[in-house]
Design a protein around this motif. Structure first.
Motif, mmCIF file in Angstrom:
data_model
loop_
_atom_site.group_PDB
_atom_site.id
_atom_site.type_symbol
_atom_site.label_atom_id
_atom_site.label_comp_id
_atom_site.label_asym_id
_atom_site.label_seq_id
_atom_site.Cartn_x
_atom_site.Cartn_y
_atom_site.Cartn_z
ATOM 1 N N GLU A 232 -12.732 30.873 -70.560
ATOM 2 C CA GLU A 232 -11.761 30.437 -71.566
ATOM 3 C C GLU A 232 -10.728 29.502 -70.945
ATOM 4 O O GLU A 232 -10.438 28.429 -71.486
ATOM 5 N N ASP A 233 -10.182 29.898 -69.804
ATOM 6 C CA ASP A 233 -9.177 29.076 -69.125
ATOM 7 C C ASP A 233 -9.773 27.732 -68.703
ATOM 8 O O ASP A 233 -9.134 26.680 -68.847
ATOM 9 N N LEU A 234 -10.998 27.762 -68.224
ATOM 10 C CA LEU A 234 -11.677 26.531 -67.813
ATOM 11 C C LEU A 234 -11.838 25.579 -68.997
ATOM 12 O O LEU A 234 -11.517 24.385 -68.892
ATOM 13 N N LEU A 235 -12.324 26.094 -70.112
ATOM 14 C CA LEU A 235 -12.522 25.257 -71.297
ATOM 15 C C LEU A 235 -11.211 24.654 -71.786
ATOM 16 O O LEU A 235 -11.134 23.454 -72.079
ATOM 17 N N LEU A 236 -10.182 25.473 -71.871
ATOM 18 C CA LEU A 236 -8.890 24.985 -72.368
ATOM 19 C C LEU A 236 -8.322 23.897 -71.458
ATOM 20 O O LEU A 236 -7.810 22.877 -71.940
ATOM 21 N N ARG A 237 -8.416 24.113 -70.167
ATOM 22 C CA ARG A 237 -7.876 23.130 -69.223
ATOM 23 C C ARG A 237 -8.638 21.805 -69.299
ATOM 24 O O ARG A 237 -8.043 20.731 -69.340
ATOM 25 N N GLN B 77 -22.450 24.442 -68.214
ATOM 26 C CA GLN B 77 -21.642 25.144 -67.205
ATOM 27 C C GLN B 77 -21.435 26.604 -67.605
ATOM 28 O O GLN B 77 -21.560 27.513 -66.779
ATOM 29 N N ILE B 78 -21.142 26.828 -68.892
ATOM 30 C CA ILE B 78 -20.942 28.198 -69.363
ATOM 31 C C ILE B 78 -22.179 29.041 -69.129
ATOM 32 O O ILE B 78 -22.113 30.192 -68.684
ATOM 33 N N GLU B 79 -23.337 28.457 -69.389
ATOM 34 C CA GLU B 79 -24.586 29.210 -69.289
ATOM 35 C C GLU B 79 -24.960 29.558 -67.856
ATOM 36 O O GLU B 79 -25.824 30.390 -67.629
ATOM 37 N N THR B 80 -24.304 28.953 -66.885
ATOM 38 C CA THR B 80 -24.570 29.318 -65.478
ATOM 39 C C THR B 80 -24.010 30.697 -65.158
ATOM 40 O O THR B 80 -24.346 31.268 -64.116
ATOM 41 N N TYR B 81 -23.133 31.229 -66.038
ATOM 42 C CA TYR B 81 -22.530 32.533 -65.805
ATOM 43 C C TYR B 81 -23.350 33.671 -66.413
ATOM 44 O O TYR B 81 -22.927 34.830 -66.357
ATOM 45 N N VAL C 2 7.220 32.171 -75.273
ATOM 46 C CA VAL C 2 6.717 33.097 -76.301
ATOM 47 C C VAL C 2 5.880 32.347 -77.333
ATOM 48 O O VAL C 2 4.773 32.766 -77.686
ATOM 49 N N ALA C 3 6.406 31.221 -77.810
ATOM 50 C CA ALA C 3 5.702 30.430 -78.826
ATOM 51 C C ALA C 3 4.392 29.874 -78.276
ATOM 52 O O ALA C 3 3.374 29.863 -78.965
ATOM 53 N N LYS C 4 4.417 29.437 -77.029
ATOM 54 C CA LYS C 4 3.200 28.881 -76.429
ATOM 55 C C LYS C 4 2.132 29.956 -76.294
ATOM 56 O O LYS C 4 0.941 29.705 -76.530
ATOM 57 N N SER C 5 2.543 31.153 -75.938
ATOM 58 C CA SER C 5 1.601 32.261 -75.815
ATOM 59 C C SER C 5 1.035 32.653 -77.180
ATOM 60 O O SER C 5 -0.166 32.898 -77.323
ATOM 61 N N ASP C 6 1.901 32.678 -78.196
ATOM 62 C CA ASP C 6 1.483 33.080 -79.537
ATOM 63 C C ASP C 6 0.515 32.087 -80.173
ATOM 64 O O ASP C 6 -0.266 32.460 -81.061
ATOM 65 N N THR C 7 0.596 30.822 -79.763
ATOM 66 C CA THR C 7 -0.252 29.790 -80.371
ATOM 67 C C THR C 7 -1.422 29.378 -79.470
ATOM 68 O O THR C 7 -2.099 28.398 -79.751
ATOM 69 N N LYS C 8 -1.627 30.132 -78.395
ATOM 70 C CA LYS C 8 -2.748 29.854 -77.502
ATOM 71 C C LYS C 8 -4.066 30.060 -78.254
ATOM 72 O O LYS C 8 -4.240 31.047 -78.962
ATOM 73 N N ILE C 9 -4.971 29.127 -78.108
ATOM 74 C CA ILE C 9 -6.268 29.230 -78.779
ATOM 75 C C ILE C 9 -7.097 30.328 -78.116
ATOM 76 O O ILE C 9 -7.293 30.320 -76.902
ATOM 77 N N ASN C 10 -7.569 31.263 -78.914
ATOM 78 C CA ASN C 10 -8.355 32.385 -78.398
ATOM 79 C C ASN C 10 -9.839 32.027 -78.437
ATOM 80 O O ASN C 10 -10.417 31.875 -79.511
ATOM 81 N N LEU C 11 -10.446 31.917 -77.262
ATOM 82 C CA LEU C 11 -11.846 31.519 -77.163
ATOM 83 C C LEU C 11 -12.765 32.642 -76.707
ATOM 84 O O LEU C 11 -13.983 32.451 -76.646
ATOM 85 N N VAL C 12 -12.200 33.801 -76.364
ATOM 86 C CA VAL C 12 -12.998 34.863 -75.765
ATOM 87 C C VAL C 12 -14.150 35.299 -76.667
ATOM 88 O O VAL C 12 -15.298 35.444 -76.214
ATOM 89 N N GLN C 13 -13.873 35.532 -77.948
ATOM 90 C CA GLN C 13 -14.926 35.951 -78.863
ATOM 91 C C GLN C 13 -16.024 34.905 -78.967
ATOM 92 O O GLN C 13 -17.216 35.222 -78.974
ATOM 93 N N PHE C 14 -15.621 33.628 -79.022
ATOM 94 C CA PHE C 14 -16.603 32.548 -79.095
ATOM 95 C C PHE C 14 -17.442 32.482 -77.827
ATOM 96 O O PHE C 14 -18.669 32.349 -77.886
ATOM 97 N N ILE C 15 -16.819 32.575 -76.673
ATOM 98 C CA ILE C 15 -17.541 32.483 -75.402
ATOM 99 C C ILE C 15 -18.542 33.631 -75.263
ATOM 100 O O ILE C 15 -19.623 33.472 -74.678
ATOM 101 N N SER C 16 -18.206 34.777 -75.840
ATOM 102 C CA SER C 16 -19.125 35.917 -75.766
ATOM 103 C C SER C 16 -20.416 35.654 -76.523
ATOM 104 O O SER C 16 -21.429 36.331 -76.303
#
Length: 208
Positions: free
Chosen positions: A165-170, A203-207, A136-150
């Motif tokens: 987002e998952d690619l960047l975080l990993r 890499q992001i811009e290839t999408y 629960v704590a790990k999910s709550d503190t996950k960095i949200n990148l979706v808005q930035f990636i958009s």
């Protein structure tokens, strides 16, 4: 492992008044020093209480065992990183590539600056990682990148945004962990961060 440790990793009560908040902060600060000095092998509630200048009984009012202290330290680290990165990426006065490089450099710098305590917390994770509160704590503190990636991909589907987002975080998390285990200068951090940010941006811009 003792199941009682796993089943009870949350604080006994939340500090609500200034005095109790100060006490909990002192306990956690002492815990950081004990963990950094002796690692997980030397980490005990008695040593934390001694370092904080309080009785073990006072410590137990808020933390039932050492697993609860270690868990809170880890959650605090996650929150600190989350706030750092999300604040950088939310700055709409900067272009996406600049924000990406700044965020990566800040993350890697923090990993290097706090490598000893983060390694110790990693070693301590078996004390609490199987508890439901951990997920629960790990999910709550996950960095949200979706808005930035958009900002890079304004027309991308939700599936693509989540994938990137998952690619960047990993990639960044793995790189930061490995980098912090080596002896690197500030110049190294800046150089590698810029290169990694440039590579990931392309890499992001290839999408598109």
């Amino acid at each position: 492992m003792n199941s009682k440790v796993i089943d009870c990793i949350v604080s006994r009560k939340l500090p609500r008044q200034g005095r109790s908040k100060t006490l909990v902060a002192a306990i956690l600060e002492a815990a950081i020093h004990v963990l950094a000095d002796g690692g997980i092998r030397g980490f005990t509630t008695a040593r934390v209480a001694e370092k904080a200048g309080i009785s073990v009984g006072s410590l137990y009012q808020y933390f039932p065992n050492k697993a609860a202290i270690l868990f809170q330290l880890q959650v605090n680290e996650w929150r600190k990183t989350q706030q750092l990165i999300e604040t950088i990426l939310a700055d709409m006065t900067k272009p996406p590539r600049e924000k990406l490089e700044t965020a990566i450099r800040s993350f890697i710098q923090s990993e290097c600056d706090e490598s000893s305590i983060r390694k110790a917390l990693g070693d301590a994770s078996p004390f609490y990682r199987n508890a439901p509160e951990f997920a629960v704590a790990k999910s709550d503190t996950k960095i949200n990148l979706v808005q930035f990636i958009s900002e890079f991909l304004p027309d991308a589907s939700d599936e693509t945004l989540v994938f990137v987002e998952d690619l960047l975080l990993r990639v960044v998390t793995s790189f930061g962990k490995q980098f912090s285990e080596e002896s690197k200068t500030d110049a190294d951090i800046k150089r590698y961060s810029a290169a990694l940010a440039n590579m990931l941006a392309m890499q992001i811009e290839t999408y598109k």
